[in-house]
Every structure is written in structure tokens, then in C-alpha cells.
Design an enzyme around this catalytic site. Structure first.
Site, PDB file in Angstrom:
ATOM      1  N   ASP A  72       8.175  -3.648 -16.278  1.00 24.54           N
ATOM      2  CA  ASP A  72       9.237  -4.647 -16.422  1.00 24.54           C
ATOM      3  C   ASP A  72       8.671  -6.052 -16.606  1.00 24.54           C
ATOM      4  OD1 ASP A  72       8.230  -4.794 -13.825  1.00 24.54           O
ATOM      5  OD2 ASP A  72      10.058  -4.102 -12.871  1.00 24.54           O
ATOM      6  N   ASP A 141      15.744  -2.144  -1.437  1.00 26.16           N
ATOM      7  CA  ASP A 141      17.054  -1.534  -1.692  1.00 26.16           C
ATOM      8  C   ASP A 141      16.940  -0.263  -2.534  1.00 26.16           C
ATOM      9  OD1 ASP A 141      16.263  -2.600  -4.083  1.00 26.16           O
ATOM     10  OD2 ASP A 141      18.048  -3.844  -4.398  1.00 26.16           O
ATOM     11  N   HIS A 143      15.253   0.075  -5.393  1.00 23.69           N
ATOM     12  CA  HIS A 143      15.134  -0.045  -6.858  1.00 23.69           C
ATOM     13  C   HIS A 143      13.748   0.394  -7.331  1.00 23.69           C
ATOM     14  CE1 HIS A 143      13.932  -4.518  -6.287  1.00 23.69           C
ATOM     15  NE2 HIS A 143      12.906  -3.986  -6.907  1.00 23.69           N
ATOM     16  N   GLU A 148      18.209  -1.645 -10.541  1.00 23.65           N
ATOM     17  CA  GLU A 148      18.857  -2.003  -9.291  1.00 23.65           C
ATOM     18  C   GLU A 148      19.854  -0.918  -8.879  1.00 23.65           C
ATOM     19  OE1 GLU A 148      17.674  -4.301  -7.656  1.00 23.65           O
ATOM     20  OE2 GLU A 148      17.632  -6.261  -8.610  1.00 23.65           O
TER      21      GLU A 148
HETATM   22  C1  GLP Z   1       9.889  -5.853  -7.757  1.00 25.13           C
HETATM   23  C2  GLP Z   1       9.449  -5.047  -9.006  1.00 25.13           C
HETATM   24  C3  GLP Z   1       9.273  -3.583  -8.696  1.00 25.13           C
HETATM   25  C4  GLP Z   1       8.560  -3.445  -7.381  1.00 25.13           C
HETATM   26  C5  GLP Z   1       9.473  -3.906  -6.274  1.00 25.13           C
HETATM   27  C6  GLP Z   1       8.810  -3.957  -4.920  1.00 25.13           C
HETATM   28  O1  GLP Z   1      11.037  -6.595  -7.896  1.00 25.13           O
HETATM   29  N1  GLP Z   1      10.250  -5.197 -10.175  1.00 25.13           N
HETATM   30  O2  GLP Z   1       8.564  -2.948  -9.745  1.00 25.13           O
HETATM   31  O3  GLP Z   1       8.224  -2.111  -7.131  1.00 25.13           O
HETATM   32  O4  GLP Z   1      10.120  -5.111  -6.576  1.00 25.13           O
HETATM   33  O5  GLP Z   1       7.920  -5.022  -4.804  1.00 25.13           O
HETATM   34  P1  GLP Z   1       6.789  -5.094  -3.717  1.00 25.13           P
HETATM   35  O6  GLP Z   1       5.767  -4.096  -4.095  1.00 25.13           O
HETATM   36  O7  GLP Z   1       6.282  -6.502  -3.800  1.00 25.13           O
HETATM   37  O8  GLP Z   1       7.420  -4.782  -2.411  1.00 25.13           O
END
Ligand code: GLP
Length: 266
Positions: A72, A141, A143, A148
């Protein structure tokens, strides 16, 4: 689904990096038949990237014939923006390995025509032969990438509004200012991730415990997109003890028993 439970973040990172390294080595990629790797950003994969860099620098792993597709990118951030996922990937991983720049694919958050950008991305994944292994993290959450809660479980690459929850969590990268966090992103879909031949997701820390519970113990539900992994034939979640806080004791024991018998890499 395999659930690999490790004591802490460092152990998750080592396990996952060695697993990926082994998959690439066994695949024995060439220019004509590269290994196609899907990659995430966020805090979760940082340790994996560090470990993969170390293995590479020891001369045990080359990325010369690895093609990557990132999950993304924020909509409206250019590649040079300090919080863009382009910058994240080059700073934390690509600059330190022998990957060919032409083999790196990251969605362009500044695309004049986002719908075309997303359709082209899907086409490029297809043209590459499909993703061999998709590495991911998970949001608090549930995702996956920026899919989302409420995302279609068969979604493809597209633009997606970010929830306030996600923007609040990610504000830590934008000087704590939620107003600075983009309101939308381009993201691969859940269907895009499920098309990969293998999916490996990292979940670390107590704040991921509810997402892990939804992924493992509840049914498939679009309000917890990570639960879509239950439909994949080769899905692995690598978590630490803290992330298992919302799992039943019996569930934890069950998966630990399976892995005792199943000692793949470590
Ligand atoms: C972000 C990314 C995800 C990621 C998630 C968790 O918003 N778009 O790809 O897996 O949130 O992030 P983190 O690994 O910092 O907890």
C-alpha cells in the site's frame, strides 16, 4: 493456518526472516523465473527487514532475482515524503540489499488516475507470475494492508478511506498530528493478498491480541479483514506471547503442539 508463537518481537523477526530466506533459497530464482515477494510497511516488519539485511550481508541471500510488490501507499504523498511508504521501504530495506530498482513495485500515491494506477498494479502482479509469498502485518482493528474493517473480502487493488482509528494509530509517524495523516490510501485488496501462493502475517504485542483472536478463533468476518486468512491454504501467523492474550489457553496449547511436531525453520 499455522500459528507460530514466539517469546518476543526479536524472535518473531528472526523466525520470519529465516523462513523467507529459506523460501527464496529453495526457489532458486533466476532472471527468467524470479521470486515474487509481497511486502508491508509499519513497525511489525522492521525487525524482519533488519534480519534479512544481516543474512544478505553475510553473503547467504541475494535479492538480485527477487521482484517485490508493496501492499500500500498513502494517497497524496509523493515518493520523497519522509512518511511515504516509498521512503520507508528504501530507507529500511531496499537500500541495504542487492535488489534491482526495476524489480521494486510500490503504488504511486500521486497518480493522476488512481483507478488506472491500481488496475495497472494488478496487471503487473499477474504479469510477474503472481506473488509467491506475501508478508503482512495487521492493524489493531484487524486491517490487512489498508483494507479497513468492512472491506470486501474479495477486494482488489483500489483506493480506500482510512478509518479514524487507523489515522490515530499512525499519527505517531506524523509528529502525533492526526490532521497530518492522509485520509486515504491505495492498497492491494484482500483478494489480491489471498491470491498469493503463501501469506505470512506478523502480530506483535498486546495491542494486536484482539485482532489475533478474530483471526484465529472467530469466524470469517469483513469487520475483521485479517480473518480472511482462514480461507487461504498456506497462511502463517507469527506472533509473540503478548499477542496471544485474547486466545484461549487451549488454542495456544493446540498450535504449540502442532508446531512441536512440525519443526520447519526456526
Ligand atoms: C498500517 C499498514 C499495515 C500494517 C498495519 C500495522 O496502517 N497499512 O500494512 O500492517 O498498519 O502497523 P504496525 O506494524 O506498525 O503495527
Amino acid at each position: 493456518m499455522r500459528l507460530i508463537i514466539q517469546p518476543n518481537y526479536d524472535a518473531i523477526s528472526r523466525w520470519t526472516a529465516h523462513y523467507i530466506a529459506r523460501r527464496i533459497q529453495e526457489f532458486n530464482p533466476t532472471a527468467d523465473q524470479p521470486f515474487v515477494l509481497g511486502l508491508p510497511t509499519g513497525s511489525s516488519p522492521l525487525g524482519v527487514y533488519r534480519e534479512l539485511i544481516r543474512i544478505h550481508k553475510e553473503g547467504r541471500l541475494s535479492f538480485a532475482h527477487v521482484v517485490t510488490f508493496n501492499m500500500d501507499e498513502y494517497l497524496g504523498l509523493d515518493a520523497q515524503h519522509p512518511q511515504s511508504y516509498h521512503r520507508f521501504m528504501w530507507d529500511n530495506f531496499f537500500s541495504h540489499i542487492d535488489i534491482d530498482e526495476r524489480n521494486v513495485h510500490i503504488l504511486n500515491g500521486m497518480a493522476a488516475d488512481p483507478a488506472k494506477e491500481c488496475a495497472d498494479y494488478e496487471a503487473a502482479i499477474k504479469a510477474s507470475g503472481g506473488i509467491e509469498l506475501f508478508l503482512g502485518g495487521v492493524g489493531v482493528d484487524g486491517h490487512l494492508a489498508f483494507n479497513e474493517p468492512g472491506s470486501s473480502l474479495s477486494s482488489r487493488t483500489r483506493d480506500k478511506e482510512l478509518t479514524l482509528d487507523t489515522r490515530l494509530v499512525n499519527a505517531r509517524f506524523f509528529n502525533g498530528e492526526v490532521s497530518q495523516v492522509p485520509v486515504a490510501a491505495l492498497t492491494v485488496g484482500i483478494g489480491t493478498v489471498l491470491d498469493a501462493r503463501e501469506v505470512v502475517v506478523i502480530a506483535s504485542g498486546h495491542n494486536k491480541a484482539r485482532a489475533l483472536h478474530a483471526a484465529i478463533e472467530d469466524g470469517i468476518n469483513h469487520m475483521w479483514p485479517i480473518s480472511a486468512l482462514q480461507m487461504h491454504q498456506r497462511a502463517i501467523i507469527v506472533c509473540d506471547d503478548a499477542a496471544t492474550d485474547e486466545l484461549k489457553v487451549g488454542t495456544v496449547r493446540y498450535f504449540m503442539e502442532i508446531e512441536k511436531a512440525n519443526r520447519l525453520p526456526g
